[in-house]
Design a protein around this motif. Structure first.
Motif, PDB file in Angstrom:
ATOM      1  N   PHE A  18       0.878  -1.164   0.000  1.00 20.33           N
ATOM      2  CA  PHE A  18       0.000   0.000   0.000  1.00 20.33           C
ATOM      3  C   PHE A  18       0.920   1.220   0.000  1.00 20.33           C
ATOM      4  CE2 PHE A  18      -3.069  -2.564   2.899  1.00 20.33           C
ATOM      5  CZ  PHE A  18      -3.467  -3.340   1.825  1.00 20.33           C
ATOM      6  N   THR A  19       0.788   2.073  -0.998  1.00 20.95           N
ATOM      7  CA  THR A  19       1.681   3.215  -1.159  1.00 20.95           C
ATOM      8  C   THR A  19       0.922   4.525  -0.974  1.00 20.95           C
ATOM      9  OG1 THR A  19       2.958   1.924  -2.763  1.00 20.95           O
ATOM     10  CG2 THR A  19       3.345   4.309  -2.723  1.00 20.95           C
ATOM     11  N   VAL A  20       1.491   5.428  -0.203  1.00 21.00           N
ATOM     12  CA  VAL A  20       0.932   6.759  -0.026  1.00 21.00           C
ATOM     13  C   VAL A  20       1.192   7.556  -1.306  1.00 21.00           C
ATOM     14  CG1 VAL A  20       1.024   8.884   1.342  1.00 21.00           C
ATOM     15  CG2 VAL A  20       1.330   6.660   2.474  1.00 21.00           C
ATOM     16  N   VAL A  21       0.194   8.320  -1.734  1.00 22.59           N
ATOM     17  CA  VAL A  21       0.350   9.125  -2.946  1.00 22.59           C
ATOM     18  C   VAL A  21       1.591  10.015  -2.823  1.00 22.59           C
ATOM     19  CG1 VAL A  21      -2.094   9.138  -3.574  1.00 22.59           C
ATOM     20  CG2 VAL A  21      -1.204  10.951  -2.095  1.00 22.59           C
ATOM     21  N   GLY A  22       2.282  10.171  -3.932  1.00 21.72           N
ATOM     22  CA  GLY A  22       3.451  11.045  -3.961  1.00 21.72           C
ATOM     23  C   GLY A  22       4.575  10.613  -3.039  1.00 21.72           C
ATOM     24  N   TRP A  23       4.493   9.408  -2.533  1.00 27.27           N
ATOM     25  CA  TRP A  23       5.491   8.880  -1.590  1.00 27.27           C
ATOM     26  C   TRP A  23       5.672   9.823  -0.396  1.00 27.27           C
ATOM     27  CZ3 TRP A  23       7.357   4.000  -1.896  1.00 27.27           C
ATOM     28  CH2 TRP A  23       7.129   3.316  -3.095  1.00 27.27           C
ATOM     29  N   ILE A  24       4.570  10.427   0.039  1.00 28.55           N
ATOM     30  CA  ILE A  24       4.599  11.361   1.173  1.00 28.55           C
ATOM     31  C   ILE A  24       4.861  10.578   2.456  1.00 28.55           C
ATOM     32  CG2 ILE A  24       3.229  13.016   2.517  1.00 28.55           C
ATOM     33  CD1 ILE A  24       1.709  13.585  -0.176  1.00 28.55           C
ATOM     34  N   ASP A  25       5.768  11.060   3.265  1.00 32.07           N
ATOM     35  CA  ASP A  25       6.192  10.359   4.483  1.00 32.07           C
ATOM     36  C   ASP A  25       5.190  10.510   5.630  1.00 32.07           C
ATOM     37  OD1 ASP A  25       8.563   9.295   3.446  1.00 32.07           O
ATOM     38  OD2 ASP A  25       9.648  11.143   3.831  1.00 32.07           O
ATOM     39  N   VAL A  26       4.011   9.964   5.436  1.00 33.33           N
ATOM     40  CA  VAL A  26       2.955  10.035   6.452  1.00 33.33           C
ATOM     41  C   VAL A  26       3.357   9.270   7.700  1.00 33.33           C
ATOM     42  CG1 VAL A  26       0.602   9.278   6.987  1.00 33.33           C
ATOM     43  CG2 VAL A  26       1.090  10.374   4.798  1.00 33.33           C
ATOM     44  N   PHE A  27       3.909   8.074   7.508  1.00 31.95           N
ATOM     45  CA  PHE A  27       4.154   7.183   8.640  1.00 31.95           C
ATOM     46  C   PHE A  27       5.445   7.488   9.394  1.00 31.95           C
ATOM     47  CE2 PHE A  27       1.309   4.718   5.852  1.00 31.95           C
ATOM     48  CZ  PHE A  27       0.231   4.659   6.714  1.00 31.95           C
ATOM     49  N   SER A  28       5.975   8.680   9.174  1.00 31.54           N
ATOM     50  CA  SER A  28       7.085   9.130  10.017  1.00 31.54           C
ATOM     51  C   SER A  28       6.573   9.534  11.398  1.00 31.54           C
ATOM     52  CB  SER A  28       7.829  10.299   9.353  1.00 31.54           C
ATOM     53  OG  SER A  28       6.949  11.381   9.154  1.00 31.54           O
ATOM     54  N   ARG A  29       5.260   9.649  11.535  1.00 33.07           N
ATOM     55  CA  ARG A  29       4.630   9.991  12.820  1.00 33.07           C
ATOM     56  C   ARG A  29       4.038   8.738  13.461  1.00 33.07           C
ATOM     57  NH1 ARG A  29       6.892  14.462  11.999  1.00 33.07           N
ATOM     58  NH2 ARG A  29       5.757  16.392  11.580  1.00 33.07           N
ATOM     59  N   LEU A  30       4.285   8.586  14.748  1.00 34.48           N
ATOM     60  CA  LEU A  30       3.799   7.447  15.530  1.00 34.48           C
ATOM     61  C   LEU A  30       2.283   7.307  15.465  1.00 34.48           C
ATOM     62  CD1 LEU A  30       4.342   5.222  17.723  1.00 34.48           C
ATOM     63  CD2 LEU A  30       4.053   7.039  19.408  1.00 34.48           C
ATOM     64  N   SER A  31       1.556   8.390  15.597  1.00 36.63           N
ATOM     65  CA  SER A  31       0.090   8.305  15.648  1.00 36.63           C
ATOM     66  C   SER A  31      -0.491   7.731  14.358  1.00 36.63           C
ATOM     67  CB  SER A  31      -0.523   9.677  15.936  1.00 36.63           C
ATOM     68  OG  SER A  31      -0.194  10.596  14.918  1.00 36.63           O
ATOM     69  N   TYR A  32       0.115   8.007  13.218  1.00 32.89           N
ATOM     70  CA  TYR A  32      -0.391   7.491  11.949  1.00 32.89           C
ATOM     71  C   TYR A  32      -0.061   6.005  11.802  1.00 32.89           C
ATOM     72  CZ  TYR A  32      -0.331  12.557  11.209  1.00 32.89           C
ATOM     73  OH  TYR A  32      -0.481  13.913  11.352  1.00 32.89           O
ATOM     74  N   ARG A  33       1.111   5.602  12.273  1.00 38.98           N
ATOM     75  CA  ARG A  33       1.438   4.166  12.269  1.00 38.98           C
ATOM     76  C   ARG A  33       0.471   3.409  13.164  1.00 38.98           C
ATOM     77  NH1 ARG A  33       6.848   6.297  12.828  1.00 38.98           N
ATOM     78  NH2 ARG A  33       6.861   5.673  15.021  1.00 38.98           N
ATOM     79  N   ASP A  34       0.143   3.989  14.309  1.00 40.86           N
ATOM     80  CA  ASP A  34      -0.784   3.337  15.234  1.00 40.86           C
ATOM     81  C   ASP A  34      -2.184   3.194  14.635  1.00 40.86           C
ATOM     82  OD1 ASP A  34       1.170   2.917  17.129  1.00 40.86           O
ATOM     83  OD2 ASP A  34       0.638   4.675  18.332  1.00 40.86           O
ATOM     84  N   ILE A  35      -2.607   4.149  13.836  1.00 41.61           N
ATOM     85  CA  ILE A  35      -3.899   4.040  13.155  1.00 41.61           C
ATOM     86  C   ILE A  35      -3.880   2.840  12.213  1.00 41.61           C
ATOM     87  CG2 ILE A  35      -5.378   5.123  11.394  1.00 41.61           C
ATOM     88  CD1 ILE A  35      -4.680   7.845  12.777  1.00 41.61           C
ATOM     89  N   PHE A  36      -2.786   2.648  11.510  1.00 38.42           N
ATOM     90  CA  PHE A  36      -2.703   1.505  10.593  1.00 38.42           C
ATOM     91  C   PHE A  36      -2.744   0.189  11.376  1.00 38.42           C
ATOM     92  CE2 PHE A  36      -1.204  -1.522   7.545  1.00 38.42           C
ATOM     93  CZ  PHE A  36      -1.820  -1.102   6.376  1.00 38.42           C
ATOM     94  N   ILE A  37      -2.020   0.119  12.476  1.00 35.65           N
ATOM     95  CA  ILE A  37      -2.034  -1.089  13.317  1.00 35.65           C
ATOM     96  C   ILE A  37      -3.440  -1.343  13.851  1.00 35.65           C
ATOM     97  CG2 ILE A  37      -1.212  -2.090  15.501  1.00 35.65           C
ATOM     98  CD1 ILE A  37       0.851  -2.290  13.255  1.00 35.65           C
TER      99      ILE A  37
END
Length: 183
Positions: A18-37
């Motif tokens: 699963f790729t973020v559009v424009g290869w934007i570094d969304v998951f550099s933040r803990l809260s966004y990684r936790d949402i995915f988990i």
């Protein structure tokens, strides 16, 4: 014409990215990684997801998944991407400490404007290609690839030391989500 890969065998084991559009570094933040988990955990409990391997990088996620009989991998992909996009975008909009908020929302709006099926923002690339894993050697190759991502990025020396990866599950140490290890 619709792009992307159609999953013909809903009961097979698949390697997906699963790729973020424009290869934007969304998951550099803990809260966004936790949402995915959180989304993966929900899908395990309610959508029959069997998570075999994963890694969350800054701008993409690799998973190896299958589903219980009677469940659908296509439904998992649809629901996981929809939930995570909605929650991450909400968090970006509402988080007053997100230093990249305006830039990120502008980018997500730009990518949404390029596709008629988007309403306001687009977080995930629409085009997907999923690989059915048909042999033990091919499965092991993909598991190794997934687990080596954070090592190759220079974040950890050992795969099992990266928190947002199933390498710890395979090593039998602390983990943040249950994984159905293949081996």
């Amino acid at each position: 014409m619709r792009k992307g890969y159609i999953i013909h065998n809903q009961q097979a084991i698949y390697y997906m990215t699963f790729t973020v559009v424009g290869w934007i570094d969304v998951f550099s933040r803990l809260s966004y990684r936790d949402i995915f988990i959180e989304s993966l955990k929900y899908c395990q409990q309610h959508k029959g997801l069997r998570l075999h391997a994963y890694v969350i990088m800054t701008n993409h996620v690799h998973v190896i998944v299958s589903v219980n009989e009677g469940c659908s991998i296509s439904a998992f992909v649809r629901d996981c991407k929809k939930f995570t996009a909605t929650q991450i975008l909400k968090e970006i909009e509402e988080n007053g400490t997100e230093s990249r908020r305006e830039w990120m929302l502008h980018q997500f709006k730009y990518y949404a404007s390029r596709h008629s099926r988007n309403e306001r923002y687009q977080l995930w690339e629409h085009d997907n290609h999923y690989i059915e894993l048909t042999s033990p050697d091919f499965m092991q190759q993909k598991i190794d690839y997934i687990h080596q991502n954070p090592v190759k990025a220079g974040w950890v020396y050992r795969p099992e030391d990266y928190v947002y990866s199933s390498a710890a599950n395979y090593a039998g140490i602390d983990q943040i989500i249950d994984v159905d290890c293949i081996y």
